[in-house]
Design an enzyme around this catalytic site. Structure first.
Site, short mmCIF file in Angstrom:
data_model
loop_
_atom_site.label_atom_id
_atom_site.label_comp_id
_atom_site.label_asym_id
_atom_site.label_seq_id
_atom_site.Cartn_x
_atom_site.Cartn_y
_atom_site.Cartn_z
N HIS A 141 0.82 -1.21 0.00
CA HIS A 141 0.00 0.00 0.00
C HIS A 141 0.86 1.26 0.00
CE1 HIS A 141 -3.55 -2.50 0.91
NE2 HIS A 141 -2.74 -3.14 1.75
N SER A 262 15.50 20.65 -16.68
CA SER A 262 14.56 21.77 -16.59
C SER A 262 15.20 23.01 -17.19
CB SER A 262 14.17 22.03 -15.13
OG SER A 262 13.45 23.23 -15.00
#
Length: 305
Positions: A141, A262
């Site tokens: 999970h 970037s």
């Protein structure tokens, strides 16, 4: 194909130049078979081979008038071959060429993908052995669970790849099928031995009951295998993307010396390869539904597929 993500080796298979060359090769194989059976004059095939040619742009111009791709192709080839062109396509129907050619293109592409999976598996087992004792945290999970090793984590992907390779090999056997049975698939205009002789040259199986087209469940099977492979690759890509998050940073993709992450933030090293895999996997999965829909056709043949 999407130019940015297409490898030349695969892109070339689906270019019109290769497609029409396959069509011509199939037509010549049929002529060879008919000549051996005495259905066309001796020496015809050699004459055709010497003069056979086509031009993609010329075919495109002819098709604008005929609105039929195979007739446009045959018309263009006839321009170069001359009188012997009347023996080309003798007894055949368009699907004999189209479907057999499509099978050949799918086969060519699938073998490249199969090799890629083999190479991928070799890399995975190598990485798994290297990190056999590299301890990391396991998660369920998304939450910390018990300790495991990175090698064991990768070994699971290796086994999944083995299953994908087995699936693909089975699908390749299904798609390695040709037909040359004439209109409605009844051999009404062509000797069934021609089909057998061409199949032997191609090293393909013969479609047992073609109904004029190769049944599309064969294609759906192959595309379903591609979809499962894409999903498996995305599962690994998702794992990498999660583990490369700044808050985790247990794993990083390779980053080239001159690569940039970037235009505004020089510190960025983004998992773009994994993101590309995730995005493209969705595209591949989306193609399974039309492949399944294509199984349904009207009677012996239509072009809804």
């Amino acid at each position: 194909m999407i130019p940015r993500y297409s490898r030349k080796i695969l892109k070339d298979i689906w270019e019109d130049q290769n497609k029409f060359q396959i069509w011509l090769d199939i037509e010549i194989l049929a002529c060879e078979a008919m000549e051996k059976l005495g259905h066309i004059p001796k020496g015809t095939t050699n004459k055709i081979k010497k003069k056979a040619n086509f031009k993609v742009k010329e075919i495109e111009q002819i098709e604008k008038k005929t609105r039929h791709d195979v007739i446009a192709f045959l018309t263009n080839v006839a321009k170069y071959v001359g009188n012997e062109s009347r023996y080309i396509h003798k007894g055949l129907t368009s699907s004999d060429i189209l479907d057999t050619s499509f099978s050949i293109q799918l086969h060519q592409s699938s073998l490249i993908i199969q090799k890629g999976l083999i190479d991928f598996g070799n890399l995975l087992i190598k990485l798994s052995k290297k990190h056999k004792y590299t301890v990391c945290i396991g998660r369920s999970h998304g939450i910390h669970a018990e300790a495991t090793t990175f090698g064991l984590k990768i070994l699971g992907y290796f086994e999944e790849n083995k299953r994908n390779l087995a699936r693909l090999k089975d699908s390749i056997k299904e798609i390695q099928t040709m037909q040359m049975s004439g209109p409605i698939g009844t051999y009404s205009n062509i000797d069934h031995r021609v089909e057998k002789m061409v199949a032997q040259k191609l090293r393909f199986k013969i479609e047992p009951v073609s109904t004029q087209i190769i049944p599309r469940d064969r294609h759906a099977d192959l595309f379903s295998s591609f979809s499962i492979i894409a999903s498996s690759l995305e599962r690994l890509a998702t794992e990498i993307r999660h583990l490369q998050r700044t808050e985790v940073l247990e794993v990083e993709e390779g980053f080239g010396k001159d690569q940039k992450g970037s235009s505004a933030m020089p510190h960025k090293k983004n998992p773009i390869l994994s993101e590309n895999v995730s995005g493209l996997a969705k595209v591949i999965r989306s193609l399974v539904l039309p492949a399944l829909e294509n199984i349904i056709t009207w009677h012996e043949r239509d072009i809804s597929h």
